[in-house]
Design an enzyme around this catalytic site. Structure first.
Site, short mmCIF file in Angstrom:
data_model
loop_
_atom_site.label_atom_id
_atom_site.label_comp_id
_atom_site.label_asym_id
_atom_site.label_seq_id
_atom_site.Cartn_x
_atom_site.Cartn_y
_atom_site.Cartn_z
N SER A 139 35.44 34.99 -40.68
CA SER A 139 36.00 36.11 -41.66
C SER A 139 37.32 36.60 -40.28
O SER A 139 36.87 36.61 -39.00
CB SER A 139 34.83 37.42 -41.97
OG SER A 139 35.48 38.34 -42.12
N TYR A 152 27.32 41.68 -39.25
CA TYR A 152 28.50 40.44 -40.08
C TYR A 152 29.30 40.09 -39.33
O TYR A 152 29.09 38.58 -38.77
CB TYR A 152 28.66 41.81 -41.39
CG TYR A 152 29.69 40.34 -42.12
CD1 TYR A 152 29.15 39.42 -43.12
CD2 TYR A 152 31.36 40.60 -42.04
CE1 TYR A 152 30.69 39.16 -43.99
CE2 TYR A 152 31.50 39.93 -42.87
CZ TYR A 152 31.27 39.15 -44.08
OH TYR A 152 32.27 38.59 -44.69
P1 NAD Z 1 30.54 36.56 -52.52
O1 NAD Z 1 29.35 37.66 -53.24
O2 NAD Z 1 31.29 37.10 -54.25
O3 NAD Z 1 29.94 35.87 -53.22
C1 NAD Z 1 29.12 34.92 -51.71
C2 NAD Z 1 28.19 33.92 -53.22
O4 NAD Z 1 26.84 33.77 -52.21
C3 NAD Z 1 27.71 34.44 -53.85
O5 NAD Z 1 27.55 33.74 -55.12
C4 NAD Z 1 25.47 34.38 -53.46
O6 NAD Z 1 24.67 34.44 -54.61
C5 NAD Z 1 25.38 33.46 -52.82
N1 NAD Z 1 24.23 33.08 -51.97
C6 NAD Z 1 24.02 34.18 -51.03
N2 NAD Z 1 23.23 34.24 -49.84
C7 NAD Z 1 22.72 32.93 -50.24
C8 NAD Z 1 21.57 31.97 -50.70
N3 NAD Z 1 20.95 32.52 -49.50
N4 NAD Z 1 21.58 30.46 -51.15
C9 NAD Z 1 22.99 31.03 -52.08
N5 NAD Z 1 23.66 30.96 -52.39
C10 NAD Z 1 23.82 33.02 -51.73
O7 NAD Z 1 32.03 36.95 -52.08
P2 NAD Z 1 32.27 36.43 -51.66
O8 NAD Z 1 33.58 37.07 -51.18
O9 NAD Z 1 33.32 34.43 -52.20
O10 NAD Z 1 32.63 35.86 -50.12
C11 NAD Z 1 32.53 34.21 -50.09
C12 NAD Z 1 32.53 33.61 -48.47
O11 NAD Z 1 33.64 33.90 -47.62
C13 NAD Z 1 31.12 34.71 -47.32
O12 NAD Z 1 30.64 33.88 -47.14
C14 NAD Z 1 32.56 35.81 -46.89
O13 NAD Z 1 31.24 36.44 -46.17
C15 NAD Z 1 32.99 35.24 -46.80
N6 NAD Z 1 34.76 36.11 -46.50
C16 NAD Z 1 34.70 37.04 -47.45
C17 NAD Z 1 35.76 37.68 -47.45
C18 NAD Z 1 36.37 38.71 -48.67
O14 NAD Z 1 37.07 39.83 -48.17
N7 NAD Z 1 35.62 38.49 -49.73
C19 NAD Z 1 36.92 37.89 -46.19
C20 NAD Z 1 36.04 37.24 -45.12
C21 NAD Z 1 34.73 36.35 -45.04
#
Ligand code: NAD
Length: 242
Positions: A139, A152
């Site tokens: 991130s 985080y």
């Molecule tokens: P999201 O919450 O929409 O999706 C995350 C997914 O991970 C969900 O399907 C959830 O069920 C799954 N998950 C969580 N814990 C789990 C576990 N223990 N076992 C299996 N699955 C699990 O989030 P997103 O925005 O799609 O984020 C995806 C990745 O990108 C994450 O690692 C997040 O930290 C990272 N990220 C997102 C952003 C953003 O702005 N959306 C920015 C930087 C990084």
């Protein structure tokens, strides 16, 4: 047919990565924690691209869950060529109110999962002849830190160290890279206060938030980039220039 595993791929960025890999000719293992119907939908989308898909409900923050995920993927496709450690959770608390158990949970899901999934996939990745790779979802907050998200941010910083260490350790057989997204419009970011969102949008030089497909595109690049390992690809509309 080469095969990929995308953790947490029932929605958001993981879903976009899974379908992008299918569009690029990969069979895909879809992993979910508690949204089985959504995961089955993603598997259907993968099949629309003419690729095979298997769906595995498993908590990848546990050794048993990670092991089950890899075992099911190998049963379905005979091996593993690419792993995307995408599963992650976010949580907002100022440090005085932050329960150490919540700090631990963030580290378990965001960092430990990437370690144990990669560890169990490694013997299969090492046997792949499809330029095998691991991509970890870090991130922008790994670089900048953030008030109310020290846990985080720390987890995403640790993922970068894990990425570089694994890249050095697994070379030359397996490449390992990270993506550091800025603000991407998904369920994870949907509940931000409108005023806060507008302030965040104004900080992005390209003038808009990212979409899951932007991260899927970066992931496809790293999968194909056979001269790139140990790198962190920032995908944030230029936000870290400021
Ligand atoms: P999201 O919450 O929409 O999706 C995350 C997914 O991970 C969900 O399907 C959830 O069920 C799954 N998950 C969580 N814990 C789990 C576990 N223990 N076992 C299996 N699955 C699990 O989030 P997103 O925005 O799609 O984020 C995806 C990745 O990108 C994450 O690692 C997040 O930290 C990272 N990220 C997102 C952003 C953003 O702005 N959306 C920015 C930087 C990084």
């Amino acid at each position: 047919m080469p095969a990929a595993i995308v953790t947490g791929s029932s929605r958001g960025i993981g879903r976009a990565i899974a379908t992008r890999f299918a569009a690029d000719g990969f069979d895909v293992t879809i992993n979910y924690l508690n949204q089985e119907d959504a995961a089955v939908d993603v598997a259907g989308e993968v099949r629309e691209y003419g690729q095979e898909s298997t769906v595995v409900g498993a908590d990848v923050s546990t050794v048993a869950g990670a092991r089950e995920l890899i075992d099911c993927a190998v049963d379905a496709f005979g091996g593993v060529d690419h792993v995307v450690n995408n599963a992650g959770i976010d949580h907002h608390r100022y440090t005085p109110e932050l329960d150490p158990a919540d700090f631990d949970r963030i580290m378990d899901v965001n960092v430990n999962s990437a370690f144990i999934v990669t560890k169990h996939a490694l013997p299969w990745l090492e046997q792949s002849d499809a330029s095998p790779s691991v991509t970890n979802l870090s991130s922008i907050l790994a670089h900048t830190g953030a008030p109310i998200e020290c846990h985080y941010s720390a987890s995403k910083g640790a993922l970068i160290s894990l990425t570089r260490s694994h890249a050095a350790e697994f070379a030359p057989e397996v490449r390992v890279n990270a993506i550091a997204p800025g603000h991407i419009e998904t369920d994870m970011t949907a509940d931000r206060h409108p005023g806060e969102k507008e302030r965040q949008r104004e900080a992005i030089p390209v003038g808009h938030f990212g979409q899951p497909g932007d991260i899927a595109h970066a992931c496809a690049y790293l999968r194909e980039a056979t001269f790139v390992t140990g790198e962190v690809l920032n995908v944030n509309g230029g936000e870290t220039m400021r």
